[in-house]
Design an enzyme around this catalytic site. Structure first.
Site, short mmCIF file in Angstrom:
data_model
loop_
_atom_site.label_atom_id
_atom_site.label_comp_id
_atom_site.label_asym_id
_atom_site.label_seq_id
_atom_site.Cartn_x
_atom_site.Cartn_y
_atom_site.Cartn_z
N CYS A 78 0.73 -1.21 -0.03
CA CYS A 78 0.60 -0.12 -0.02
C CYS A 78 0.72 1.62 0.34
CB CYS A 78 -1.17 -0.16 1.47
SG CYS A 78 -1.74 1.74 1.05
N SER B 24 1.13 3.64 2.18
CA SER B 24 1.48 4.20 3.36
C SER B 24 2.23 3.39 4.21
CB SER B 24 -0.19 4.08 4.30
OG SER B 24 -0.74 3.64 3.91
N HIS C 127 5.34 5.46 2.12
CA HIS C 127 5.50 6.49 3.19
C HIS C 127 6.91 6.69 4.54
CE1 HIS C 127 3.17 8.70 1.08
NE2 HIS C 127 1.55 8.44 1.09
N HIS D 141 0.40 -3.72 6.21
CA HIS D 141 -1.02 -4.09 6.98
C HIS D 141 -2.29 -4.17 6.26
CE1 HIS D 141 -0.28 0.05 4.69
NE2 HIS D 141 -1.35 -0.06 5.08
N CYS E 106 -6.74 -3.20 3.28
CA CYS E 106 -6.74 -1.93 3.91
C CYS E 106 -7.58 -0.72 2.55
CB CYS E 106 -5.92 -1.31 3.70
SG CYS E 106 -4.45 0.56 3.72
ZN ZN Z 1 -2.78 1.06 3.60
#
Ligand code: ZN
Ligand code: ZN
Length: 361
Positions: free
Chosen positions: A38, A40, A43, A59, A162
């Site tokens: 993902c 994130s 990041h 996640h 997610c």
């Molecule tokens: Zn995510």
């Protein structure tokens, strides 16, 4: 167990042996089947968001329950499950008023005095998002996973963990889009495509997808967009206003940039609501003309699609099995854990919907 370990921003993840504990009374040990990569996660890998390291990221996962603690009643060994970072306690004010995804109760984690869930080179290792899913196994609180039907393919189920819950939930739970209302989605990566699909599920009258890349706009059409706008050399705010005779009821920002968040607010009609789903870099401020607020416009955030994931995720699975939720086209590539750095390179190039790591056990 084998896991991909993040050491520091700018250096590649490495595959290492990480030890994992046994389930405590309310915990579940899961064998990971698939995990999405993902934005994130990226990041953290790129250092935009800090996290204590070394750590196992990841996640967005699905797997099979191996072992449960003595007080676990929600899942049993052999169950197929989707995990969620929105772990909830079940009895705080947020939980009791239906906002499970806002729960921050510490009781779903282990305390400093407990043995850690994860350890690396004989030292306790923090758990990322209470999951740490780039690993062969996950040890989680029982309220961080939900059982799903057995006929659901687990690589596609992982996406529900997610991105899909975040995108569809922002539309259905956070913004509560009503049938016939107009929707604009700014950014058609994994979350944006899920928002487009969520708008279609909600019965939105017109769904306008906006992106720089034509390939993503083609995908958006397959996910339910009725109109597409290429953001290359276009004033997207004006384009949306022209298409809708004055603006949309709902705009969803799915990238995480100041400019696109402000555009989302700018393309609202009187009384419209802009929902920012993307993760805007901490410290960046948005410029909003307060006069616009006097036209009844609203700007709001959405955390993980305001999910009630034990209810939402099995419903999303049913939508997929009924052909109403598009997940097949969302997976651009399936990789082994050893190829995880390639998945991050692809995310940085920003061309693909999503890579999914699949485990061959
Ligand atoms: Zn995510
Ligand atoms: Zn709670």
């Amino acid at each position: 167990m084998k896991a991909a370990v993040f050491h520091r921003p700018g250096s590649p993840l490495t595959i290492e042996e990480v030890s994992i504990g046994k389930p405590g009374p309310h915990e579940v040990l899961i064998r990971t089947s698939a995990v999405g990569v993902c934005h994130s996660d990226l990041h953290f890998v790129d250092g935009l968001m800090p996290h204590p390291a070394p750590v196992v990221l990841g996640h967005e996962a699905a797997g099979v329950v191996e072992q449960v603690g003595e007080l676990v009643r929600t899942v049993k060994p052999g169950d197929h499950v989707v995990t969620c970072l929105s772990v909830y306690c079940g009895h705080c004010e947020h939980c009791l008023t239906g906002s499970l995804s806002l729960c921050v109760s510490p009781e779903t984690r282990r305390t400093r005095d407990d043995a850690p869930r994860l350890a690396f080179q004989h030292r306790p290792m923090p758990q990322f998002a209470n999951l740490s899913a780039f690993a062969e196994q996950m040890l989680v609180h029982e309220h961080a996973c939900v059982a799903i039907r057995r006929d659901m393919p687990l690589d596609r189920a992982a996406l529900i963990g997610c991105g899909v819950t975040t995108g569809t939930g922002a539309v259905i739970n956070t913004a509560k889009v009503a049938p016939g209302e107009t929707v604009a989605v700014v950014g058609c990566g994994g979350i944006g495509l899920a928002a487009v699909n969520g708008a279609a599920l909600a019965g939105a009258g017109r769904i306008i997808a906006i992106d720089m890349l034509d390939g993503k706009l083609d995908l958006a059409t397959q996910f339910g967009a009725t109109d597409v706008i290429s953001a290359k050399d276009t004033d997207v705010v004006k384009a949306v206003r022209d298409l809708t005779h004055g603006g949309v009821h709902h705009a969803f920002e799915c990238i995480g940039l100041k400019a696109t968040a402000e555009q989302a607010f700018g393309m609202l009609r009187r009384g419209g609501t802009a929902t920012v789903i993307g993760m805007v870099k901490p410290g960046v401020m948005l410029d909003i003309d307060p006069l616009q607020l006097l036209q009844g416009k609203r700007l709001q955030g959405s955390v993980m699609g305001s999910n009630r994931f034990p209810v939402d995720m099995p419903r999303l699975v049913d939508f997929y099995m009924a052909g109403k939720l598009q997940l097949d086209q969302m997976i651009s590539r399936r990789l082994r854990l050893e190829q995880i750095n390639e998945a991050f390179d692809e995310l940085r190039r920003g061309e693909l919907a999503r890579s999914v790591i699949v485990f061959g056990h």
